[in-house]
Design a protein around this motif. Structure first.
Motif, PDB file in Angstrom:
ATOM      1  N   LEU A 124       0.796  -1.219   0.000  1.00  0.00           N
ATOM      2  CA  LEU A 124       0.000   0.000   0.000  1.00  0.00           C
ATOM      3  C   LEU A 124       0.838   1.283   0.000  1.00  0.00           C
ATOM      4  CD1 LEU A 124      -2.898  -1.168   2.311  1.00  0.00           C
ATOM      5  CD2 LEU A 124      -2.684  -1.312  -0.169  1.00  0.00           C
ATOM      6  N   GLU A 125       2.003   1.265   0.632  1.00  0.00           N
ATOM      7  CA  GLU A 125       2.871   2.453   0.609  1.00  0.00           C
ATOM      8  C   GLU A 125       3.318   2.747  -0.821  1.00  0.00           C
ATOM      9  OE1 GLU A 125       7.256   3.962   2.114  1.00  0.00           O
ATOM     10  OE2 GLU A 125       6.439   2.113   2.935  1.00  0.00           O
ATOM     11  N   ALA A 126       3.706   1.703  -1.527  1.00  0.00           N
ATOM     12  CA  ALA A 126       4.128   1.871  -2.925  1.00  0.00           C
ATOM     13  C   ALA A 126       2.955   2.333  -3.781  1.00  0.00           C
ATOM     14  CB  ALA A 126       4.705   0.566  -3.454  1.00  0.00           C
ATOM     15  N   MET A 127       1.775   1.785  -3.516  1.00  0.00           N
ATOM     16  CA  MET A 127       0.599   2.175  -4.277  1.00  0.00           C
ATOM     17  C   MET A 127       0.269   3.647  -4.046  1.00  0.00           C
ATOM     18  SD  MET A 127      -3.088   0.365  -4.437  1.00  0.00           S
ATOM     19  CE  MET A 127      -4.463   1.393  -4.066  1.00  0.00           C
ATOM     20  N   GLU A 128       0.378   4.081  -2.810  1.00  0.00           N
ATOM     21  CA  GLU A 128       0.099   5.488  -2.491  1.00  0.00           C
ATOM     22  C   GLU A 128       1.025   6.410  -3.285  1.00  0.00           C
ATOM     23  OE1 GLU A 128       0.216   8.491   1.359  1.00  0.00           O
ATOM     24  OE2 GLU A 128       0.253   6.330   1.679  1.00  0.00           O
ATOM     25  N   PHE A 129       2.296   6.057  -3.350  1.00  0.00           N
ATOM     26  CA  PHE A 129       3.232   6.874  -4.120  1.00  0.00           C
ATOM     27  C   PHE A 129       2.815   6.943  -5.586  1.00  0.00           C
ATOM     28  CE2 PHE A 129       6.564   6.562  -7.288  1.00  0.00           C
ATOM     29  CZ  PHE A 129       7.032   7.872  -7.235  1.00  0.00           C
ATOM     30  N   LEU A 130       2.521   5.793  -6.188  1.00  0.00           N
ATOM     31  CA  LEU A 130       2.214   5.775  -7.615  1.00  0.00           C
ATOM     32  C   LEU A 130       0.917   6.505  -7.934  1.00  0.00           C
ATOM     33  CD1 LEU A 130       3.468   4.711 -10.241  1.00  0.00           C
ATOM     34  CD2 LEU A 130       1.777   2.902 -10.144  1.00  0.00           C
ATOM     35  N   VAL A 131      -0.072   6.336  -7.101  1.00  0.00           N
ATOM     36  CA  VAL A 131      -1.348   7.028  -7.323  1.00  0.00           C
ATOM     37  C   VAL A 131      -1.127   8.542  -7.337  1.00  0.00           C
ATOM     38  CG1 VAL A 131      -3.582   7.548  -6.266  1.00  0.00           C
ATOM     39  CG2 VAL A 131      -2.822   5.173  -6.467  1.00  0.00           C
ATOM     40  N   GLU A 132      -0.318   9.037  -6.409  1.00  0.00           N
ATOM     41  CA  GLU A 132      -0.031  10.474  -6.371  1.00  0.00           C
ATOM     42  C   GLU A 132       0.817  10.897  -7.564  1.00  0.00           C
ATOM     43  OE1 GLU A 132       1.698  11.409  -2.577  1.00  0.00           O
ATOM     44  OE2 GLU A 132      -0.072  10.729  -1.500  1.00  0.00           O
ATOM     45  N   ALA A 133       1.769  10.054  -7.962  1.00  0.00           N
ATOM     46  CA  ALA A 133       2.672  10.403  -9.060  1.00  0.00           C
ATOM     47  C   ALA A 133       1.965  10.412 -10.411  1.00  0.00           C
ATOM     48  CB  ALA A 133       3.849   9.425  -9.100  1.00  0.00           C
ATOM     49  N   ILE A 134       1.072   9.449 -10.622  1.00  0.00           N
ATOM     50  CA  ILE A 134       0.411   9.344 -11.925  1.00  0.00           C
ATOM     51  C   ILE A 134      -0.863  10.177 -11.976  1.00  0.00           C
ATOM     52  CG2 ILE A 134      -0.776   7.769 -13.486  1.00  0.00           C
ATOM     53  CD1 ILE A 134       1.407   5.766 -13.017  1.00  0.00           C
ATOM     54  N   ASN A 135      -1.669  10.139 -10.925  1.00  0.00           N
ATOM     55  CA  ASN A 135      -2.882  10.952 -10.832  1.00  0.00           C
ATOM     56  C   ASN A 135      -3.745  10.860 -12.097  1.00  0.00           C
ATOM     57  OD1 ASN A 135      -4.753  12.674  -9.724  1.00  0.00           O
ATOM     58  ND2 ASN A 135      -3.610  14.533 -10.192  1.00  0.00           N
ATOM     59  N   ASP A 136      -4.195   9.636 -12.387  1.00  0.00           N
ATOM     60  CA  ASP A 136      -4.969   9.373 -13.600  1.00  0.00           C
ATOM     61  C   ASP A 136      -6.175   8.504 -13.227  1.00  0.00           C
ATOM     62  OD1 ASP A 136      -6.017   8.262 -15.951  1.00  0.00           O
ATOM     63  OD2 ASP A 136      -4.072   8.097 -16.907  1.00  0.00           O
ATOM     64  N   HIS A 137      -7.358   9.098 -13.266  1.00  0.00           N
ATOM     65  CA  HIS A 137      -8.591   8.412 -12.867  1.00  0.00           C
ATOM     66  C   HIS A 137      -8.840   7.157 -13.705  1.00  0.00           C
ATOM     67  CE1 HIS A 137     -12.585   8.013 -11.154  1.00  0.00           C
ATOM     68  NE2 HIS A 137     -13.080   7.924 -12.366  1.00  0.00           N
TER      69      HIS A 137
END
Length: 155
Positions: A124-137
């Motif tokens: 989940l920590e890695a997922m949180e980073f990627l979600v913020e970095a990509i920011n694509d619905h």
């Protein structure tokens, strides 16, 4: 010499790599592009292996020498970014997203995104980073080959 470099990469042994560079300062210039494209019996490249172990310094070297290896899939249909996601190596994922962001958008052979891997392997920590970095619905709501989104596999 090639074998010793390969072993240093697989083991993540920076000291061995530095010692080899002292023996021959130009060895990486001559051999790394060739080494970066070598595969083992699982179709894993040195980049897959260094990523799996979380060896960030070696990942940086391999990506700088042959950036297209970020897109190459192993026998299981996973590129090095997928491997980093499964293992939860956030620093390695950051390096890939910075250098080759499209590699993070590649699908596995089952049509899963890197986000599916984060959820499946509780990273989940890695997922949180990627979600913020990509920011694509649209990317966040991607379905795998079975029609499963992230929410489906969370349940």
């Amino acid at each position: 010499m090639e074998r010793r470099i390969y072993e240093a990469v697989v083991e993540g042994n920076i000291i061995s790599l530095l010692n080899l560079l002292q023996e021959d300062a130009l060895i990486l210039d001559r051999i790394t592009p060739e080494l970066a494209g070598v595969f083992d019996s699982r179709k894993s490249s040195p980049l897959h292996l260094a990523t799996s172990k979380g060896y960030l310094d070696i990942v940086k070297i391999l990506v700088s020498v042959n950036p297209e290896m970020c897109f190459v899939c192993d026998r299981d249909g996973k590129n090095p970014v997928h491997i980093a996601a499964i293992k939860g190596h956030v620093s390695v994922i950051k390096e890939f997203v910075k250098g080759r962001p499209n590699a993070a958008r590649m699908l596995t052979e089952r049509g899963e995104t890197i986000l599916h891997a984060f959820v499946r392997f509780d990273q989940l920590e890695a997922m949180e980073f990627l979600v913020e970095a990509i920011n694509d619905h649209e990317f966040m709501n991607s379905e795998d080959d079975d029609g499963n989104t992230l929410l489906h596999i969370c349940i």
